[in-house]
Structures are given as structure tokens and as C-alpha cells.
Design a protein around this motif. Structure first.
Motif, PDB file in Angstrom:
ATOM      1  N   HIS A 172       0.841  -1.199   0.000  1.00 19.97           N
ATOM      2  CA  HIS A 172       0.000   0.000   0.000  1.00 19.97           C
ATOM      3  C   HIS A 172       0.876   1.248   0.000  1.00 19.97           C
ATOM      4  CE1 HIS A 172      -3.673   2.315   0.636  1.00 19.97           C
ATOM      5  NE2 HIS A 172      -2.991   3.039   1.498  1.00 19.97           N
ATOM      6  N   SER A 173       0.725   2.053  -1.052  1.00 19.41           N
ATOM      7  CA  SER A 173       1.524   3.269  -1.209  1.00 19.41           C
ATOM      8  C   SER A 173       0.798   4.479  -0.651  1.00 19.41           C
ATOM      9  CB  SER A 173       1.836   3.503  -2.686  1.00 19.41           C
ATOM     10  OG  SER A 173       2.368   4.803  -2.858  1.00 19.41           O
ATOM     11  N   ARG A 177       2.933  11.560  -5.083  1.00 19.21           N
ATOM     12  CA  ARG A 177       3.213  11.485  -6.505  1.00 19.21           C
ATOM     13  C   ARG A 177       4.611  10.945  -6.743  1.00 19.21           C
ATOM     14  NH1 ARG A 177       2.092  15.126 -11.648  1.00 19.21           N
ATOM     15  NH2 ARG A 177       3.371  13.874 -13.009  1.00 19.21           N
ATOM     16  N   THR A 203      -2.236  -1.224  -3.760  1.00 20.92           N
ATOM     17  CA  THR A 203      -3.242  -0.172  -3.615  1.00 20.92           C
ATOM     18  C   THR A 203      -2.525   1.098  -3.148  1.00 20.92           C
ATOM     19  OG1 THR A 203      -3.706  -0.745  -1.301  1.00 20.92           O
ATOM     20  CG2 THR A 203      -5.044  -1.828  -2.994  1.00 20.92           C
ATOM     21  N   GLY A 204      -3.296   2.181  -3.020  1.00 18.36           N
ATOM     22  CA  GLY A 204      -2.689   3.395  -2.485  1.00 18.36           C
ATOM     23  C   GLY A 204      -3.433   4.639  -2.871  1.00 18.36           C
ATOM     24  N   SER A 205      -2.800   5.759  -2.536  1.00 19.17           N
ATOM     25  CA  SER A 205      -3.313   7.079  -2.901  1.00 19.17           C
ATOM     26  C   SER A 205      -2.247   7.748  -3.754  1.00 19.17           C
ATOM     27  CB  SER A 205      -3.565   7.892  -1.623  1.00 19.17           C
ATOM     28  OG  SER A 205      -2.400   7.895  -0.808  1.00 19.17           O
ATOM     29  N   SER A 207       0.201   8.529  -6.692  1.00 20.37           N
ATOM     30  CA  SER A 207       0.747   7.680  -7.749  1.00 20.37           C
ATOM     31  C   SER A 207       2.146   7.228  -7.358  1.00 20.37           C
ATOM     32  CB  SER A 207       0.819   8.443  -9.077  1.00 20.37           C
ATOM     33  OG  SER A 207       1.788   9.467  -9.000  1.00 20.37           O
ATOM     34  N   VAL A 230      -3.045   3.362  -8.963  1.00 20.58           N
ATOM     35  CA  VAL A 230      -1.988   4.104  -8.283  1.00 20.58           C
ATOM     36  C   VAL A 230      -0.645   3.933  -9.007  1.00 20.58           C
ATOM     37  CG1 VAL A 230      -1.350   2.246  -6.690  1.00 20.58           C
ATOM     38  CG2 VAL A 230      -1.006   4.603  -5.992  1.00 20.58           C
TER      39      VAL A 230
END
Length: 302
Positions: A172-173, A177, A203-205, A207, A230
Motif C-alpha cells: 500500500h503506497s 506522486r 493499492t494506495g493514494s 501515484s 496508483v
């Protein structure tokens, strides 16, 4: 050292922060294991938050540290800025197993802060949560296996030069950016190291990139992995050094999801052939059949 003769029976040590175990601190339990240990030791950690830095020294192999479930067995510390001094948990002993633990560095977003450092051969982690921001998991050296683990960070959050298989892990990132998920440190073509991700999901928010080369011959592959949007369309980053494009080994095989589209991937990453995938996506790459062991079925307290 030939290792334990009985691989089913372990000496049980209970850790309970409220005082109802053999020790209140996990490090006290590790310290109680004799040097040159040659039997399986199972340190059972009762639910709670353990604010301590933990070191498993090189002369204490065959230790397991296990919670009952990761969400309620938490090892946490707050230290950053130094790759080798900041880890919450450092493993230097071979044949280590971690089970159902959360290992968290709460240093935050202002630089290096390692949650877990693994600098030993034959280490395995099952159902663990490993959480920080930068350099979360220093997967440093040796052969390692991660199964069904959750690993979270924003920058180079799986880094080092181990030979590791990540099976069914959730990455999970938290990068806003352009952070990199992996920074693998293989330095020569002769080194038998690299990170292999099999199954699992990303997954993540914001990029992020799948990886960038800490070492010139950095090696990372993903197979059968779900990739959310992401993941940057280019997939991989050369860390500002185009010469590394010729020497890195970055590959993907039958990944899926909106981030797995290879149409805009950098040309120096590859789609693996079925033959290559067959060789890579197996425990044989870490020699796992020889050293991965089931949890003990019998316990003794003396």
C-alpha cells in the motif's frame, strides 16, 4: 550448527505487557535465549502495544516471535533519519520466523524510518503488518519469505539486496506522486538476489512506480498481481541514471487491474515469458523447501 533435532517441539516463552507472562517486554524474552541456541524457541506475545526497539542477535537462531493476530499485537517505536539505526525490529539471526505482528515506525514523513530490518539468512514472515513512510522494510541480505503480509510506505518502502519471495502480500503506497515501491540493491549480474512478488495486490493514494534501481543490477518481478491505478503508466523509474536501464531486470507476468496495462511501460522493463515465470514464481528461488518450516505443534515451558 546443524539446527534443532526436533522440528515440531519448541520452548514456549510468554510475553504479556500486563505482567501475566514470563516477561513484560519482547526484548527480555529474546535476551533469555542462550547464545548459540540450538532449539526452536516460540515467543508468544499477548495482545498489546509494545513500545520497544527489538534486536534478535546473530547468535540466537531458531526464534519465532508470534502474536495471535497482527491488528492487536503491535511493536512500535519512533526513530528516523538513519537507515541502520532507525529500525524498530532488526533480525540478525538465521532461521527466524515472525507471525501475526504489526511492526510500525511512527517517525512520519520527514525522511528514512525503517520499521523492519532483515539482515540474516532464512527468515520468514506470516500475516505481519509492516508500516512506515520511507524505507519501511530494509530487506537487506539473505533469503527471505513473506506470506500474506501488509507493507505500507511512500518512498523506496521495500529496499535492500536480499533474495526474497513475497507471496499474496498487500503493498500500500501513501506517496502523493511518483514515489517508488521498491529499491532493490543488486550490484552485479552474478548476485543471486532480487525481489519476486507473486499474487497479492497494490493499492494506495496518489501515484507511484513499481521500483527504481538502488543497485545497478536491481532485480524486481511481479506476477499475477492486482495493480490499482496508483501505479504510474510507465511502471518503472531509472532514478535519474539512464545507464542503469541497460543493466536492471524489471519484469511483469500476467498482472491485472487498471495499473497493470503495459502499453506505456518503459521499454527497458519486460513482459516475462512463461518459461521465465515458471522458474521465478516458486519457493525454489529462495531454496525454501530446505528451510521453511511449519509452526511447532508441541510446546515445553522449561
Amino acid at each position: 550448527m546443524n539446527g534443532p533435532r526436533d522440528k515440531r517441539t519448541a520452548r514456549l516463552i510468554r510475553v504479556d505487557g500486563s505482567g501475566n507472562g514470563d516477561f513484560k517486554k519482547i526484548q527480555q524474552a529474546i535476551d533469555s535465549v542462550p547464545s548459540q541456541n540450538n532449539e526452536l524457541v516460540f515467543i508468544w506475545v499477548k495482545p498489546g502495544t509494545y513500545r520497544e526497539k527489538i534486536v534478535v542477535p546473530e547468535d540466537k537462531p531458531y526464534i519465532t516471535i508470534s502474536g495471535s493476530k497482527a491488528s492487536d499485537t503491535i511493536i512500535t517505536w519512533n526513530q528516523g533519519r538513519d537507515l541502520l539505526q532507525s529500525p524498530v525490529v532488526s533480525i540478525f539471526a538465521s532461521d527466524f520466523v515472525g507471525r501475526f505482528l504489526t511492526i510500525k515506525n511512527t517517525f512520519g514523513t520527514s525522511g528514512i524510518a525503517v520499521a523492519l530490518r532483515v539482515s540474516a539468512d532464512r527468515a520468514a514472515f506470516y500475516g505481519c503488518r509492516i508500516i512506515s513512510f520511507q524505507d519501511t522494510l530494509l530487506d537487506d541480505s539473505g533469503r527471505h519469505y513473506f506470506n500474506n503480509c501488509y507493507i505500507e510506505g511512500a518512498t523506496d518502502f521495500i529496499c535492500g539486496n536480499a533474495a526474497s519471495l513475497y507471496e499474496r502480500c498487500h503493498l500500500h503506497s501513501t506517496s502523493d506522486r511518483g514515489g517508488a515501491m521498491t529499491a532493490q540493491h543488486r550490484n552485479t549480474a552474478e548476485e543471486n538476489t532480487g525481489f519476486v512478488f507473486l499474487g497479492g495486490k497494490i493499492t494506495g493514494s496518489g501515484s507511484m512506480f513499481l521500483g527504481r534501481p538502488w543497485g545497478d543490477f536491481s532485480k524486481v518481478v511481479f506476477g499475477y498481481t492486482y495493480m490499482s491505478n496508483v501505479v504510474e503508466p510507465e511502471g518503472w523509474n531509472d532514478w535519474g541514471d539512464p545507464t542503469k536501464q541497460r543493466t536492471v531486470s524489471y519484469g511483469e507476468y500476467k498482472c491485472y487491474g487498471p495499473g497493470a496495462n503495459r502499453a506505456k511501460r518503459v521499454v527497458w522493463s519486460r513482459s516475462l515469458s512463461t518459461d521465465e515465470a515458471t522458474k521465478l514464481f516458486t519457493k525454489d528461488i529462495i531454496g525454501g523447501r530446505a528451510w521453511l518450516r511449519p509452526a511447532p505443534s508441541h510446546f515445553k515451558t522449561h
